[in-house]
Write an enzyme that holds these catalytic residues in place. Sequence first.
Site, short mmCIF file in Angstrom:
data_model
loop_
_atom_site.label_atom_id
_atom_site.label_comp_id
_atom_site.label_asym_id
_atom_site.label_seq_id
_atom_site.Cartn_x
_atom_site.Cartn_y
_atom_site.Cartn_z
N CYS A 171 -0.81 2.34 -0.70
CA CYS A 171 -1.60 3.64 -0.29
C CYS A 171 -1.25 3.81 1.43
O CYS A 171 -0.16 4.19 1.46
CB CYS A 171 -3.10 3.36 -0.53
SG CYS A 171 -3.60 5.15 -0.51
N HIS A 229 -3.10 1.46 -6.33
CA HIS A 229 -3.90 0.21 -6.09
C HIS A 229 -3.96 -0.95 -6.94
O HIS A 229 -4.93 -0.95 -7.79
CB HIS A 229 -5.08 0.59 -5.47
CG HIS A 229 -5.54 1.61 -4.37
ND1 HIS A 229 -5.38 1.01 -3.11
CD2 HIS A 229 -5.37 2.92 -4.24
CE1 HIS A 229 -5.63 1.93 -2.12
NE2 HIS A 229 -5.64 3.11 -2.96
N GLU A 275 -4.65 -3.88 -6.51
CA GLU A 275 -5.73 -4.72 -6.07
C GLU A 275 -7.17 -4.39 -6.67
O GLU A 275 -8.04 -5.19 -6.94
CB GLU A 275 -6.19 -5.07 -4.51
CG GLU A 275 -6.39 -3.81 -3.75
CD GLU A 275 -5.62 -2.64 -3.50
OE1 GLU A 275 -4.59 -2.47 -4.02
OE2 GLU A 275 -6.12 -1.71 -2.67
#
Lengths: 80, 225
Positions: B85, B202, B204
């Site tokens: 990002c 993302h 994560e």
Amino acid sequence: MKFAVTVTLKKDVLDPQGKVVGQTIKNMGIKNLNQIRQGKFFEIEMNEKDSMKAESQVKEMCEKLLANQIIEDFKIKKAE
Amino acid sequence: MKSSVIVFPGSNCDRDIAVVLEKLQFKNTMVWHKETELPKSDLIVVPGGFSYGDYLRSGAIAAKSNVLSEVTAQANKGTLILGVCNGFQILIESGLLKGALLRNIGLKFISKNVFIKIISNKNKFCNKYKKDQVIELNIAHNEGNYFTSKDHLKELEDNDLIAFKYSNKKGEILNESNPNGSIKNIAGILNNNKNILGMMPHPERMADKLLSGEDGLDLFLSIMS
């Protein structure tokens, strides 16, 4: 020594903000607007008497930070 | 494995990444942007967020920070670098990855889950995924509209450097499945040496069943393998 720098998106890069601003202007009744492109404006004041040197430093600022040359063009104008 | 997560003023996904790395037994260090040295790392993560409030252009100020010179030096030595990002935006602005990330075509900040298709799995970041596998990850960005020159696009395609594309659930790469206007639906790219990955989604955020999914976990497991 003062400089004015404008940074604008290159012609072939879509400018969605400019498009929305342009559409709004047309909606306001100004129908003869052809095109509007949004950009950034920087006022730069240098402690430098050598105008050649100052200008080349402003150019360096533009190339390394103020503009992303993949998508943006810049113009430098000496203000005084 | 040893990892470093770079922290800028305005980073907000740094701790999420650290939680995943630590869960997978990485020996992780958080590194403040003013540092001029990095601990020895197998992986350096440039996390998401709003470094320096997105002033000038997203990632432009962070790209000139002290620590980025060190990240660049490590990248040139072959250390794995992951930018997610805002981290992708920073890698682009620092020149470690080519191209530009423009404002989303619809001018809106987009936060939602999207489907992405694995285009290249022959790299250190995606080898646990199957080619053409469709996974679901979260995106949350305002400037994720990837743009690059025709020549560079050809280079990306010819050298298998496009890691992910936005697709639908079936894996079809359509305009309707492109959330932000990215050229060719590109969601993530690699550098020529394939040791740097930049991606808007993302991983994560999808690395634990207790959260919203586990589709991002294989990215970290790929790095470890």
